[in-house]
Design an enzyme around this catalytic site. Structure first.
Site, mmCIF file in Angstrom:
data_model
loop_
_atom_site.group_PDB
_atom_site.id
_atom_site.type_symbol
_atom_site.label_atom_id
_atom_site.label_comp_id
_atom_site.label_asym_id
_atom_site.label_seq_id
_atom_site.Cartn_x
_atom_site.Cartn_y
_atom_site.Cartn_z
ATOM 1 N N CYS A 74 -0.429 21.348 83.404
ATOM 2 C CA CYS A 74 -0.638 22.199 84.583
ATOM 3 C C CYS A 74 -0.379 23.678 84.321
ATOM 4 O O CYS A 74 -1.292 24.494 84.396
ATOM 5 C CB CYS A 74 0.246 21.725 85.717
ATOM 6 S SG CYS A 74 0.028 19.977 86.051
ATOM 7 N N LEU B 275 3.133 17.937 92.979
ATOM 8 C CA LEU B 275 3.935 16.875 92.387
ATOM 9 C C LEU B 275 4.311 17.230 90.956
ATOM 10 O O LEU B 275 3.461 17.671 90.185
ATOM 11 C CB LEU B 275 3.157 15.559 92.371
ATOM 12 C CG LEU B 275 2.506 15.111 93.685
ATOM 13 C CD1 LEU B 275 1.654 13.869 93.457
ATOM 14 C CD2 LEU B 275 3.588 14.827 94.727
ATOM 15 N N LYS C 169 -2.629 25.632 81.658
ATOM 16 C CA LYS C 169 -4.032 25.665 82.086
ATOM 17 C C LYS C 169 -4.196 26.521 83.338
ATOM 18 O O LYS C 169 -5.133 27.325 83.438
ATOM 19 C CB LYS C 169 -4.476 24.218 82.336
ATOM 20 C CG LYS C 169 -5.673 24.035 83.221
ATOM 21 C CD LYS C 169 -6.005 22.572 83.376
ATOM 22 C CE LYS C 169 -5.306 21.901 84.534
ATOM 23 N NZ LYS C 169 -5.859 22.125 85.859
ATOM 24 N N PHE D 117 14.146 27.058 87.722
ATOM 25 C CA PHE D 117 13.149 27.596 86.791
ATOM 26 C C PHE D 117 13.631 28.835 86.050
ATOM 27 O O PHE D 117 12.878 29.755 85.774
ATOM 28 C CB PHE D 117 11.796 27.811 87.495
ATOM 29 C CG PHE D 117 11.031 26.518 87.542
ATOM 30 C CD1 PHE D 117 11.446 25.499 88.384
ATOM 31 C CD2 PHE D 117 9.960 26.290 86.707
ATOM 32 C CE1 PHE D 117 10.805 24.268 88.392
ATOM 33 C CE2 PHE D 117 9.305 25.062 86.699
ATOM 34 C CZ PHE D 117 9.736 24.061 87.548
ATOM 35 N N LYS E 283 -2.060 27.079 95.479
ATOM 36 C CA LYS E 283 -1.759 26.206 94.324
ATOM 37 C C LYS E 283 -1.554 27.035 93.040
ATOM 38 O O LYS E 283 -0.573 26.860 92.320
ATOM 39 C CB LYS E 283 -2.912 25.210 94.145
ATOM 40 C CG LYS E 283 -2.899 24.445 92.858
ATOM 41 C CD LYS E 283 -1.757 23.473 92.817
ATOM 42 C CE LYS E 283 -1.631 22.851 91.432
ATOM 43 N NZ LYS E 283 -0.605 21.842 91.372
#
Ligand code: UGA
Length: 438
Positions: free
Chosen positions: A256, A149, A259, A245, A200
């Site tokens: 996000c 998300l 990190k 992007f 992820k």
């Protein structure tokens, strides 16, 4: 299904409300009383488009309830979601203590078998480790179910995901988690727990790499007088590259990307792999946010006493989140060099900032700009991009320096209005159309 959601930040509150909207009965818990109070009042503390309405509707329908963790003694739900934070540690790795605490909390209260879908970002291998340490003697089944998300767009992204990733040890647990998403059209990727965790990090690290890559191209364009806008236009029609992007500027921020890229680097090292590429992605990103300070130094020499307006504080538009926002670093550097810093943002709560380095905040951008000799666009809020630039020109002072940190403004227009415009990887435009700058 009966679902318990632990942790009600932007992921957990959106998950809870969206699952209730889909017809599940959902209990959301958090250990922070003000988070619960705000959600019960229908005024979530975080800004997520459509969330307040969704929460109000589902609460009224009786399918959504919020409780403080201390108010819950036993759990009858068959599915749990863990959506707590995994902040970065100084070493680079993520701090899993909140996930551990959430698993213990669930284990202590579950009255029957419970499938726990962990949406928190746990490093590769972390899930298996947590499972062995915390759940071996329980009826809790650990499933890795990473989220993709975007902040500010989380409600939309929940209902229209690109994929749903479910990593589990057994098929039954996978299917139970998959059932949460029934009715949502998206490819399902079923995998083992560790691969889901890698997915992820790989997704976020790849996107961050795209951003640093285009920023390097922009920096090269700056040196040789080429246009990064044209370069993007020329490479993005290739479907192998794509248009997304590839917006150059002050680099990525937020809770996000910074990190997760650091954590992937750290985890790789811990596992004996030197992931060199990530080190460059990080250092390019750190450099990007310093660009406007260099540009100002080039023009003013010393910044002592120079009034500078920072336009935007949030790490991106559509959110009030300032975590790892380039604006904070720029604000600190300018203040350290003696500039008189004024800041504006349409949504960020100034009083919540941990440190403001003597800068002054104005909700009205024109107030921040009045008398400023330079302005830096840090966050491309539509309200800021769409400022009345002729008026801005009037209220600002010489040399009317405008650093467009997001390449969001029209250089030709601004130069014709009398601004001294600097973008990132954009050729310098002179005030006489078509002429090279002096
Ligand atoms: C990011 C991912 O996009 C989500 O898929 C993921 O779920 C989320 O992290 C997470 O791990 O929880 P988010 O941090 O909300 O979402 O922000 P993005 O919209 O991805 O933007 C990240 C940063 O990159 C922003 O600072 C943005 O200004 C910057 N950016 C983005 C660029 O500098 N250039 C671009 O072309 C795109």
């Amino acid at each position: 299904m009966n679902v318990i959601v632990v942790g009600l930040g932007y992921v957990g509150s959106v998950a809870a409300a969206a699952l209730a909207e889909a017809g599940h009965r959902v209990l959301g818990v958090d250990k922070e009383p003000r988070v619960i109070e705000a959600l019960r009042d229908g005024r979530p503390l975080i800004h997520e488009e459509g969330l307040a309405e969704l929460v109000a509707r589902c609460m009224a329908a009786g399918r959504l309830e919020f409780l403080h963790t201390s108010e819950v003694d036993r759990l009858d739900q068959e599915t749990g979601l863990v959506c707590v934070g995994t902040p970065g540690l100084p070493t680079g790795g993520p701090d899993l203590s909140q996930v551990r605490e959430a698993l213990r909390w669930l284990k202590a209260r579950a009255t029957g078998p419970l499938v726990v879908a962990v949406k928190s970002t746990v490093p590769p291998g972390g899930g298996l480790h947590l499972m062995r340490q915390e759940l071996s003697d329980s009826r809790l089944e650990y499933v890795a179910n990473p989220e993709f998300l975007r902040e500010g767009r989380a409600v939309h992204d929940w209902f229209y995901p690109d994929r749903i990733v479910i990593g589990a040890r057994d098929r039954k647990a996978s299917e139970q988690v998959a059932a949460l998403y029934e009715g949502i059209e998206a490819p399902r990727v079923f995998t083992d727990i560790t691969s889901a965790e890698v997915i992820k990090y790989a997704a976020n690290a790849f996107l961050a790499t795209k951003i640093s890559f285009i920023n390097e191209i922009a920096n090269l364009c700056d040196k040789i007088g080429a246009s990064v806008d044209d370069v993007v236009a020329g490479i993005s029609p290739d479907p192998r590259i794509g248009p997304l992007f590839l917006r150059p500027g002050l680099g990525y921020g937020g809770s996000c990307f910074p990190k997760d890229v650091r954590a992937l680097d750290f985890i790789s090292l811990v596992n004996g792999h030197n992931f060199e590429l990530l080190r460059s992605v990080i250092s390019v990103n750190n450099r990007q946010r310093i660009l406007p300070v260099h540009a100002l130094r080039e023009v003013f020499g010393s910044l002592v006493g120079v009034p500078v307006a920072l336009l935007g504080l949030a790490f991106k538009p559509g959110t009030n989140d300032v975590r790892e926002s380039p604006a904070l670093e720029i604000m600190r550097l300018l203040a350290e060099q003696g500039a008189e810093v004024r800041v504006t943002d349409p949504m960020v709560r100034w009083d919540d900032l941990p440190e403001t380095w003597g800068a002054r905040f104005h909700r009205d951008p024109m107030e921040a700009l009045a008398g400023a000799r330079a302005a830096i666009l840090v966050t491309e809020w539509p309200q800021l991009v769409g400022l009345e630039w002729p008026r801005v020109r009037e209220v600002m002072e010489e040399p009317h320096l405008l650093f467009d940190g997001r390449n969001a403004l029209d250089p030709g227009l601004l130069v014709s209005l009398g601004f001294r415009y600097r973008g990132v990887g954009r050729p310098r435009v002179s005030s006489v159309e078509g002429q090279a700058p002096s």
